[in-house]
Design an enzyme around this catalytic site. Sequence first.
Site, PDB file in Angstrom:
ATOM      1  N   GLU A   1       0.837  -1.210   0.000  1.00 40.68           N
ATOM      2  CA  GLU A   1       0.000   0.000   0.000  1.00 40.68           C
ATOM      3  C   GLU A   1       0.868   1.254   0.000  1.00 40.68           C
ATOM      4  O   GLU A   1       0.524   2.267  -0.602  1.00 40.68           O
ATOM      5  CB  GLU A   1      -0.917   0.002   1.232  1.00 40.68           C
TER       6      GLU A   1
ATOM      7  N   THR B   1      -5.129   5.872  -6.378  1.00 40.55           N
ATOM      8  CA  THR B   1      -5.071   6.184  -4.942  1.00 40.55           C
ATOM      9  C   THR B   1      -4.179   7.401  -4.709  1.00 40.55           C
ATOM     10  O   THR B   1      -4.498   8.294  -3.922  1.00 40.55           O
ATOM     11  CB  THR B   1      -4.521   4.968  -4.163  1.00 40.55           C
TER      12      THR B   1
END
Length: 309
Positions: free
Chosen positions: A128, A182
């Site tokens: 992430e 993102t």
Amino acid sequence: MSKVRAFAPATVANMGCGFDIMGMTLDGVGDVVSVEVKEGDGLRIENRTEVELPDDIEKNVITPAVRALMEAFGEKRQVDVTIERKISPGSGIGSSAASSAAAVYALNEALGRPFADERLVEFAMEGEKLISGGTPHADNVGPSLLGGVVLLRGYEPLDIVRLPVPDNFCCSVAHPAIMVSTRMAREVLPKDIPLRTAVKQWGNVAGLVAGLSLKDVNLVGRAMCDVVVEPYRKQFIPGFDALREKVLAAGALAFNISGAGPSVFTLSSDMDVAARVGEIMCEHFATEGVGSDIYVCKVSNVGARVLND
Ligand code: HSE
């Protein structure tokens, strides 16, 4: 030599007000990855799906996650990862998290389970970090590995709280066919927020956690309200405010962006409402000239798992 095939589910991060600290697990949709461990030292990743992924493994989220696990393991191995099924990247239902979660879960099994599932969250978070512009967060990898609703009470050190999921916790997710990375969705956010805004948000986060613990779906719905992040991200989703009015009028208890978007989700207390709301979201995006995939499911208490077939 050992080979393990694992599934890791898609997830809805943030759950409205819990930016970077809460996420929940969806039923039935996710990634399938197999991992083979042999004598040697290295990492190979093969993509057998139709989804386009970077050829350079340094840009694949699986790479830092696997390396973090192997470093903690402390012995060298050749690790061959095959991606067999993949959620579309940029969907907002934790596509990158499902890949790194499935990879570390399968790798841990192949090595004989040296690490507890909670520890795997730390390794998967490294993926992430790669895609979010440097901030590690676990609100997708946590629920993808552990199932149910996961609260990250703190990151330094990582403090994971697993919350009960009410039975009548129905989720409808619409994934419109637009790309929102993102990184981009995080870059539009302000670095500071006014105290009055923070007060509203922490009231909602507390209400959400209380609602889950009390199994009060109406309280959960009232609390799933995001005054910090949504005002900056809703610009990426066609007709966002109008869609909220439509789904709330149809009986949904809450409507929010899923993770960094562009997926949106609703919470309902029964499957009939959830199904109707799914249709409304699909019709809405069609009217906006955008195709969409719809998932209607219960929130699952089951996270990553080995596939034996
Ligand atoms: N909490 C993250 C975000 C989820 O909203 O940016 C997406 O990875």
